[in-house]
Scaffold this active site. Structure first.
Site, PDB file in Angstrom:
ATOM      1  N   SER A 108     -14.291  10.576 -21.564  1.00 24.19           N
ATOM      2  CA  SER A 108     -12.854  10.421 -21.804  1.00 24.19           C
ATOM      3  C   SER A 108     -12.104  11.740 -21.592  1.00 24.19           C
ATOM      4  CB  SER A 108     -12.639   9.861 -23.208  1.00 24.19           C
ATOM      5  OG  SER A 108     -11.297   9.521 -23.426  1.00 24.19           O
ATOM      6  N   ASP A 245      -5.720  10.081 -19.393  1.00 26.26           N
ATOM      7  CA  ASP A 245      -6.836  10.971 -19.678  1.00 26.26           C
ATOM      8  C   ASP A 245      -7.959  10.679 -18.687  1.00 26.26           C
ATOM      9  OD1 ASP A 245      -7.578   8.509 -20.703  1.00 26.26           O
ATOM     10  OD2 ASP A 245      -8.598   9.339 -22.446  1.00 26.26           O
TER      11      ASP A 245
END
Length: 452
Positions: A108, A245
């Site tokens: 992530s 992200d």
């Protein structure tokens, strides 16, 4: 032994804590557990289970992908390689392709040297805690290995980005023609899918940080570094900017003046939009205890209820499932729209904010003004016995005094860390100086009363 699975899969330093051997063993154990629980339906057409595997662009994803594929195929599972794709894209294709298992390799928003493994069950939903614990217990067990024609097959699914982008566009009903957008792809998994989806929906898109080389993911860009996006929006005279992200499951925004619009404000915009078009189930939004009080106040004024959970998108999702709510999210930009997705989806979020702009003719700044963010101060107090945070009478009295001082214009939240020996003190108030003063005062009491 500490649990391998955290709140979002297994993460760690790639080739450090997260090795190829561990990735292979986890994949074998996951195949065994889900097979025994009847999760596999032989959806590959061969009578064997089918798994889809995607990843973000990190270089470590290449060897981890190979290890995961080896583990699954050796356990008799057919594998479709999706290539570089956002986490919500893997979740979508797990469901749309009828796969029995989805695997996403990503850390992530973490720095490039980290990586992670996330398993998804049929339909693209996250595994519950009980299944993750069962997988851990079965690591490296003795097992009867399939041989000959019984081992899994591996193939590539080249339409992954196109299929996912088309799905995203289908969730909108109004063209985005004339809206100028800057999209920061964080040198991550959405570098192809993000610009394609927004362009196909009609927006005029300038993509930045969309040339991943395996080393630059999240490096000074994306949702954790909004400075470049603010500059690009002003320079291009764009109407709006969005920052994703590394795996594109979260999204933050910047209005045409360069002001940051956070996850709470985005959630407020979408909550009101969905209420207006009759898609907000029970007229309720799910948020976490860290959501700004200004968000809660804005929803109350709009006649929308707020259900608050522990911090973490998995807890938001659990609450949404339990009561069939259609919208939930976090201040960090994780927004879950359950009518269209099983997890947070940054591109989906951006599309629906843009659709609201197109429908109302309002700027993002005007839409975001529905709520006023109260000054929020967070102080971490390390080196304390967090287990006593809810029991200490002196600390409870100090909190009560602070709450009385704030009245309805603010709030206090003490939250023990889930992973470290520290307590987080969060204070919101109408005035930043007041919030800081109360937070510092309470942090001193925490340190004195809970010292190890």
């Amino acid at each position: 032994m500490a649990r391998l699975f955290g709140t979002d899969g297994v993460r760690g330093l790639a080739n450090g804590q997260l090795t190829a051997e561990l990735a292979l063993d986890l994949s074998v154990a996951a195949a065994h557990i889900l097979t025994e629980r009847g999760e596999f339906a032989g959806s590959s057409g061969s009578g064997r289970p089918l798994a889809v595997v995607g990843r973000d662009p990190r270089i470590s994803g290449q060897f981890l992908e190979a290890a995961v594929v080896a583990g699954l195929a050796s356990a008799g599972v057919d594998v479709l390689l999706l290539g570089v794709l956002p986490t919500p894209g893997v979740a979508y294709l797990t469901g749309s392709l009828g796969a029995d298992l989805g695997v996403m390799l990503s850390a992530s928003h973490n720095p490039m040297p980290d990586n992670g493994i996330k398993f998804l069950a049929r339909g693209g939903v996250k595994l519950d805690d009980a299944i993750e614990i069962a997988i851990e217990k079965r690591l490296r067990e003795e097992w009867q290995r399939p041989t000959g024609a019984e081992v899994g097959r591996v193939s590539t699914y080249d339409a992954a980005v196109a299929d996912y982008a088309a799905h995203l566009v289908r969730t909108t009903t109004k063209p985005l023609t004339g809206i100028r957008v800057v999209l920061d792809c964080a040198e991550g998994a959405a570098s192809d899918a993000g610009p394609k989806a927004l362009q196909d929906a009609g927006a005029d898109v300038t993509a930045i940080h969309a040339q991943p080389d395996g080393l630059n993911i999240n490096d000074g860009c994306g949702s954790t570094h909004l400075e470049n996006l603010q500059v690009a929006v002003l320079k291009d005279r764009a109407d709006v900017g969005f920052a994703l992200d590394g795996d594109a499951d979260r999204c933050l925004a910047v209005d045409h003046e360069g002001n940051v619009v956070d996850g709470d404000q985005i959630l407020a915009i979408l909550g009101i939009a969905m209420r207006d078009n009759g898609r907000l189930k029970s007229d309720t939004v799910v948020a976490t205890v860290m959501s700004n009080l200004g968000f809660v106040q804005a929803m109350k004024r709009a006649g929308i209820g707020v259900r608050q959970t522990k911090v973490g998108d998995r807890y938001v999702l659990e609450a949404m499932k339990a009561s069939s709510y259609s919208l939930g999210g976090e201040q960090s930009g994780h927004v879950i729209m359950s009518d269209y997705a099983t997890t947070g989806d940054g591109i989906l979020t951006a599309l629906h904010v843009l659709e609201r702009m197109a429908t109302t003719g309002s700027s993002l700044k005007e839409l975001a003004s529905v709520m006023t963010r109260l000054p929020q101060v967070l102080v971490n107090v390390p080196g304390v016995d967090k287990s006593r945070a809810d029991e200490d009478a002196v600390l409870a009295a100090a909190v009560a005094e602070a709450e009385a001082e704030l009245g309805d214009s603010g709030r206090v939240l003490l939250r023990p860390s889930g992973t470290e020996p520290l307590v987080r003190v969060m204070v919101e108030a109408g005035d930043a100086e007041q919030a800081q003063g109360i937070a510092d005062r309470l942090a001193a009491v925490v340190k004195q009363q809970l010292a190890l």
